[in-house]
Design an enzyme around this catalytic site. Structure first.
Site, PDB file in Angstrom:
ATOM      1  N   ASN A  38       0.813  -1.220   0.000  1.00  0.00           N
ATOM      2  CA  ASN A  38       0.000   0.000   0.000  1.00  0.00           C
ATOM      3  C   ASN A  38       0.846   1.269   0.000  1.00  0.00           C
ATOM      4  O   ASN A  38       1.670   1.465   0.893  1.00  0.00           O
ATOM      5  CB  ASN A  38      -0.906  -0.032   1.242  1.00  0.00           C
ATOM      6  CG  ASN A  38      -2.064   0.942   1.157  1.00  0.00           C
ATOM      7  OD1 ASN A  38      -2.312   1.545   0.109  1.00  0.00           O
ATOM      8  ND2 ASN A  38      -2.778   1.085   2.262  1.00  0.00           N
ATOM      9  N   ARG A 148     -14.092  -4.580  15.059  1.00  0.00           N
ATOM     10  CA  ARG A 148     -13.059  -3.638  15.494  1.00  0.00           C
ATOM     11  C   ARG A 148     -13.668  -2.241  15.601  1.00  0.00           C
ATOM     12  O   ARG A 148     -14.281  -1.759  14.646  1.00  0.00           O
ATOM     13  CB  ARG A 148     -11.907  -3.622  14.484  1.00  0.00           C
ATOM     14  CG  ARG A 148     -10.704  -2.830  14.936  1.00  0.00           C
ATOM     15  CD  ARG A 148      -9.697  -2.625  13.818  1.00  0.00           C
ATOM     16  NE  ARG A 148     -10.028  -1.473  13.004  1.00  0.00           N
ATOM     17  CZ  ARG A 148      -9.174  -0.861  12.156  1.00  0.00           C
ATOM     18  NH1 ARG A 148      -7.948  -1.330  12.015  1.00  0.00           N
ATOM     19  NH2 ARG A 148      -9.549   0.181  11.454  1.00  0.00           N
ATOM     20  N   TYR A 160      -6.920   7.952  12.751  1.00  0.00           N
ATOM     21  CA  TYR A 160      -6.762   6.663  12.073  1.00  0.00           C
ATOM     22  C   TYR A 160      -8.012   5.794  12.219  1.00  0.00           C
ATOM     23  O   TYR A 160      -8.517   5.612  13.318  1.00  0.00           O
ATOM     24  CB  TYR A 160      -5.566   5.876  12.632  1.00  0.00           C
ATOM     25  CG  TYR A 160      -5.652   4.441  12.188  1.00  0.00           C
ATOM     26  CD1 TYR A 160      -5.316   4.098  10.887  1.00  0.00           C
ATOM     27  CD2 TYR A 160      -6.193   3.465  13.012  1.00  0.00           C
ATOM     28  CE1 TYR A 160      -5.499   2.815  10.435  1.00  0.00           C
ATOM     29  CE2 TYR A 160      -6.364   2.173  12.564  1.00  0.00           C
ATOM     30  CZ  TYR A 160      -6.016   1.856  11.276  1.00  0.00           C
ATOM     31  OH  TYR A 160      -6.216   0.583  10.814  1.00  0.00           O
ATOM     32  N   ASP A 215      -7.522  -1.060  17.380  1.00  0.00           N
ATOM     33  CA  ASP A 215      -6.194  -0.899  16.772  1.00  0.00           C
ATOM     34  C   ASP A 215      -5.605   0.436  17.229  1.00  0.00           C
ATOM     35  O   ASP A 215      -6.125   1.497  16.877  1.00  0.00           O
ATOM     36  CB  ASP A 215      -6.352  -0.928  15.247  1.00  0.00           C
ATOM     37  CG  ASP A 215      -5.020  -1.007  14.514  1.00  0.00           C
ATOM     38  OD1 ASP A 215      -3.962  -0.823  15.162  1.00  0.00           O
ATOM     39  OD2 ASP A 215      -5.035  -1.252  13.289  1.00  0.00           O
ATOM     40  N   HIS A 217      -2.623   1.377  16.392  1.00  0.00           N
ATOM     41  CA  HIS A 217      -1.835   1.801  15.227  1.00  0.00           C
ATOM     42  C   HIS A 217      -0.477   2.395  15.584  1.00  0.00           C
ATOM     43  O   HIS A 217      -0.085   3.463  15.071  1.00  0.00           O
ATOM     44  CB  HIS A 217      -2.647   2.772  14.359  1.00  0.00           C
ATOM     45  CG  HIS A 217      -2.590   2.418  12.905  1.00  0.00           C
ATOM     46  ND1 HIS A 217      -2.076   3.244  11.955  1.00  0.00           N
ATOM     47  CD2 HIS A 217      -2.986   1.296  12.262  1.00  0.00           C
ATOM     48  CE1 HIS A 217      -2.150   2.658  10.767  1.00  0.00           C
ATOM     49  NE2 HIS A 217      -2.693   1.471  10.932  1.00  0.00           N
ATOM     50  N   GLU A 241      -4.535  -4.067  19.258  1.00  0.00           N
ATOM     51  CA  GLU A 241      -3.601  -4.251  18.141  1.00  0.00           C
ATOM     52  C   GLU A 241      -2.563  -3.135  18.096  1.00  0.00           C
ATOM     53  O   GLU A 241      -2.886  -1.962  18.308  1.00  0.00           O
ATOM     54  CB  GLU A 241      -4.434  -4.263  16.851  1.00  0.00           C
ATOM     55  CG  GLU A 241      -3.616  -4.298  15.583  1.00  0.00           C
ATOM     56  CD  GLU A 241      -4.518  -4.368  14.350  1.00  0.00           C
ATOM     57  OE1 GLU A 241      -5.708  -4.705  14.491  1.00  0.00           O
ATOM     58  OE2 GLU A 241      -4.041  -4.065  13.260  1.00  0.00           O
ATOM     59  N   GLU A 267       1.452  -6.341  11.481  1.00  0.00           N
ATOM     60  CA  GLU A 267       1.075  -6.092  10.086  1.00  0.00           C
ATOM     61  C   GLU A 267       2.151  -5.371   9.286  1.00  0.00           C
ATOM     62  O   GLU A 267       2.131  -5.415   8.066  1.00  0.00           O
ATOM     63  CB  GLU A 267      -0.260  -5.334  10.010  1.00  0.00           C
ATOM     64  CG  GLU A 267      -0.179  -3.904  10.485  1.00  0.00           C
ATOM     65  CD  GLU A 267      -1.534  -3.201  10.473  1.00  0.00           C
ATOM     66  OE1 GLU A 267      -2.499  -3.756  11.012  1.00  0.00           O
ATOM     67  OE2 GLU A 267      -1.612  -2.098   9.923  1.00  0.00           O
ATOM     68  N   ARG A 288      -0.111 -10.866  13.643  1.00  0.00           N
ATOM     69  CA  ARG A 288      -0.968 -10.034  12.804  1.00  0.00           C
ATOM     70  C   ARG A 288      -0.453  -9.934  11.373  1.00  0.00           C
ATOM     71  O   ARG A 288      -0.858  -9.042  10.625  1.00  0.00           O
ATOM     72  CB  ARG A 288      -0.873  -8.646  13.402  1.00  0.00           C
ATOM     73  CG  ARG A 288      -1.991  -7.916  13.950  1.00  0.00           C
ATOM     74  CD  ARG A 288      -3.324  -8.151  13.500  1.00  0.00           C
ATOM     75  NE  ARG A 288      -3.851  -7.029  12.751  1.00  0.00           N
ATOM     76  CZ  ARG A 288      -4.742  -7.141  11.824  1.00  0.00           C
ATOM     77  NH1 ARG A 288      -5.210  -8.301  11.483  1.00  0.00           N
ATOM     78  NH2 ARG A 288      -5.207  -6.093  11.203  1.00  0.00           N
ATOM     79  N   HIS A 317      -3.701 -10.180   8.786  1.00  0.00           N
ATOM     80  CA  HIS A 317      -4.080  -8.865   8.282  1.00  0.00           C
ATOM     81  C   HIS A 317      -4.940  -9.038   7.031  1.00  0.00           C
ATOM     82  O   HIS A 317      -4.570  -9.793   6.134  1.00  0.00           O
ATOM     83  CB  HIS A 317      -2.774  -8.146   7.928  1.00  0.00           C
ATOM     84  CG  HIS A 317      -2.880  -6.686   7.724  1.00  0.00           C
ATOM     85  ND1 HIS A 317      -2.070  -6.014   6.849  1.00  0.00           N
ATOM     86  CD2 HIS A 317      -3.678  -5.752   8.289  1.00  0.00           C
ATOM     87  CE1 HIS A 317      -2.360  -4.727   6.891  1.00  0.00           C
ATOM     88  NE2 HIS A 317      -3.323  -4.531   7.756  1.00  0.00           N
ATOM     89  N   GLU A 344      -8.952 -10.849   9.758  1.00  0.00           N
ATOM     90  CA  GLU A 344      -9.558  -9.549   9.464  1.00  0.00           C
ATOM     91  C   GLU A 344     -10.226  -9.599   8.086  1.00  0.00           C
ATOM     92  O   GLU A 344      -9.683 -10.177   7.145  1.00  0.00           O
ATOM     93  CB  GLU A 344      -8.479  -8.463   9.463  1.00  0.00           C
ATOM     94  CG  GLU A 344      -9.009  -7.067   9.192  1.00  0.00           C
ATOM     95  CD  GLU A 344      -7.889  -6.015   9.178  1.00  0.00           C
ATOM     96  OE1 GLU A 344      -6.754  -6.359   8.823  1.00  0.00           O
ATOM     97  OE2 GLU A 344      -8.183  -4.865   9.528  1.00  0.00           O
ATOM     98  N   TRP A 407       2.555   6.487  12.080  1.00  0.00           N
ATOM     99  CA  TRP A 407       1.248   6.289  11.457  1.00  0.00           C
ATOM    100  C   TRP A 407       0.983   4.830  11.274  1.00  0.00           C
ATOM    101  O   TRP A 407       0.725   3.990  11.837  1.00  0.00           O
ATOM    102  CB  TRP A 407       1.143   6.925  10.060  1.00  0.00           C
ATOM    103  CG  TRP A 407      -0.299   7.020   9.699  1.00  0.00           C
ATOM    104  CD1 TRP A 407      -1.173   7.999  10.078  1.00  0.00           C
ATOM    105  CD2 TRP A 407      -1.077   6.067   8.954  1.00  0.00           C
ATOM    106  NE1 TRP A 407      -2.433   7.717   9.621  1.00  0.00           N
ATOM    107  CE2 TRP A 407      -2.421   6.552   8.927  1.00  0.00           C
ATOM    108  CE3 TRP A 407      -0.795   4.858   8.323  1.00  0.00           C
ATOM    109  CZ2 TRP A 407      -3.449   5.865   8.300  1.00  0.00           C
ATOM    110  CZ3 TRP A 407      -1.808   4.171   7.688  1.00  0.00           C
ATOM    111  CH2 TRP A 407      -3.138   4.667   7.676  1.00  0.00           C
TER     112      TRP A 407
HETATM  113  O1  EZ4 Z   1      -3.435   0.861   8.111  1.00  0.00           O
HETATM  114  O2  EZ4 Z   1      -3.519  -1.806   5.778  1.00  0.00           O
HETATM  115  O3  EZ4 Z   1      -5.480  -3.173  10.931  1.00  0.00           O
HETATM  116  N1  EZ4 Z   1      -5.421  -2.648   9.877  1.00  0.00           N
HETATM  117  C1  EZ4 Z   1      -4.694  -1.581   9.577  1.00  0.00           C
HETATM  118  C2  EZ4 Z   1      -4.718  -1.171   8.128  1.00  0.00           C
HETATM  119  C3  EZ4 Z   1      -3.447  -0.476   7.705  1.00  0.00           C
HETATM  120  C4  EZ4 Z   1      -3.322  -0.506   6.208  1.00  0.00           C
HETATM  121  C5  EZ4 Z   1      -1.965  -0.009   5.762  1.00  0.00           C
HETATM  122  O4  EZ4 Z   1      -1.729  -0.368   4.471  1.00  0.00           O
HETATM  123  O5  EZ4 Z   1      -4.041  -1.031  10.431  1.00  0.00           O
HETATM  124  O6  EZ4 Z   1      -5.845  -0.380   7.864  1.00  0.00           O
HETATM  125 CO    CO Z   2      -3.754  -2.493  12.104  1.00  0.00          CO
END
Ligand code: EZ4
Ligand code: CO
Length: 407
Positions: A38, A148, A160, A215, A217, A241, A267, A288, A317, A344, A407
């Site tokens: 991505n 989630r 996010y 999540d 993140h 997560e 992930e 993950r 993921h 997921e 991020w």
């Molecule tokens: O931000 O897949 O748990 N899922 C995530 C995703 C990630 C994207 C990044 O490419 O955190 O939405």
């Molecule tokens: Co995630």
């Protein structure tokens, strides 16, 4: 021996960018692999087109392990998301060919089904609790048993995982197309104050049964992550997560000392070595990783088998930036392994379905990869030609004072 006749790199953008590898054997059997990274898609397309596909022509399509080791070790430069996504695509395509030639769905070659179906979790999000409530209710009405939850934090702008236009549906992905990186603000203190009340509300609203996930993140320090995990304990999360960046795997020791909230990480990782301390010391509960970024079925199965020794389960993921080919590969693996946890699932939109014809199914919170031979996915070149590549970047995060944040 069945040699590889051709290997083509296909880039298309039906609502978001996907990189697909198509390998054809000398007898005309076609296999597909997902190489989508991505926001950095063309780097993998080039790696495959310029450096990997010339090496594949003439190799024996049946020698999957040998090809994996050849691409991993002989490049000299090991690991990394670009390399491991490219290896993943080759690996998936070769498994697809082998299973198609055997006339079996791939999971049969991985040992057969270990369960009736694959438990999946969906996404819900909202700008406030009322919107989040609508979003969760919509997912539960669709039969999901696990959801989630992501929600905006008062005093912060976009966050996010919260849909830009929330009409029950999670609309945050794909990343902004045809533009440069969008910056979002972040304030860990506000987030840490707000989130426990959200889950208190969710349990009061939806009761004890739905499995709830969240999540973080990679936004928190280890001690902040420890506090969040502890504060969320009364609300019985299925997992928390990416509570803190895990390049420093030892950081999870601190989190683990303070909370029994189950943890899921991985992930952004691409190698079994990224998980070694996390798994060996049982610092996480769920791996993950994605099949698309960890060297495919061969690479991810190795990680899951290692995790099984330590009672760590899978939690693959599966956002929309994993293509339907990658999703299918994950489902076959989920069905076959013993230490499956959860998968997921963010359903791809209708445009993606024009390019990728899939045989996997969803019903009552569970998925099944289907029983078509191979991965069970076909690629429509004519449809793909209508969706050319469009540059897209993931967002970035900055703290209140302007400092770049994770991020
Ligand atoms: O931000 O897949 O748990 N899922 C995530 C995703 C990630 C994207 C990044 O490419 O955190 O939405
Ligand atoms: Co995630």
């Amino acid at each position: 021996m069945t040699t590889i006749r051709s290997a083509e790199v296909l880039v298309s953008s039906p609502s978001r960018n996907f990189v697909t590898l198509r390998i054809t054997s000398e007898d005309g059997v076609v296999g597909l692999g997902d190489a989508t990274l991505n926001g950095r898609e063309l780097a993998v397309a080039s790696y495959l087109r310029d450096h990997v596909t010339p090496l594949l022509i003439g190799l024996d399509a049946h020698r999957i392990e040998d090809t994996w080791q050849f691409l991993y070790r002989s490049a000299y430069w090991r690991r990394g998301p670009v390399t491991m996504s490219a290896i993943a695509a080759v690996d998936m395509a070769l498994w697809d060919i082998k299973a198609r030639r055997a006339g079996m769905p791939l999971y049969q070659l991985l040992g057969g089904a270990s369960r009736a179906g694959v438990l999946v979790y969906a996404h819900a999000s909202g700008g406030d609790l009322a919107q989040l409530g609508d979003s969760v209710r919509a997912r539960l009405a669709e039969g999901y048993k696990a959801v989630r939850l992501q929600v905006a934090v008062p005093g912060m702008g976009s966050v996010y995982g919260v849909g830009a236009t929330v009409a029950g549906r999670y609309a945050y992905e794909p990343a902004k197309r045809a533009g440069l990186t969008v910056e979002e603000g972040w304030d860990s203190a506000r987030y840490l104050r707000h989130l426990p009340g959200v889950f208190e509300w969710a349990r009061a609203e939806f009761g004890p049964d739905p499995m709830l996930l969240h999540d973080a993140h990679h936004r928190l320090t280890p001690i902040q992550a420890a506090r969040l995990g502890r504060d969320l304990e009364p609300y019985d999360l299925f997992w928390l997560e990416d509570c803190t960046p895990a390049e420093n795997q030892e950081a999870l020791r601190l989190v683990r000392q303070h909370t029994v909230t189950p943890l899921a990480i991985g992930e952004v990782m691409n190698s079994i070595h990224d998980f070694r301390t996390l798994i060996q010391e049982q610092l996480i509960d769920y791996v993950r990783a994605s099949v698309t970024h960890t060297g495919g079925i061969t690479g991810l199965r190795r990680i899951f088998d290692f995790a099984a020794l330590h009672q760590v389960k899978s939690g693959s993921h599966g956002p929309t930036d994993i293509s339907p080919v990658g999703m299918a590969a994950a489902l076959h693996l989920d069905l076959a392994i013993h230490n499956f946890g959860i998968q997921e699932y963010m359903a791809h939109d209708a445009l993606a379905a024009e390019v990728f014809r899939t045989s996997y199914t969803y019903a009552d919170g569970m998925m099944h990869p289907g029983n078509a031979p191979g991965l069970g996915v076909d690629y429509d070149d004519e449809a793909a030609s209508r969706f050319p590549y469009e540059a897209a970047y993931l967002p970035a995060a900055r703290l209140v004072d302007g400092t770049v944040h994770d991020w």
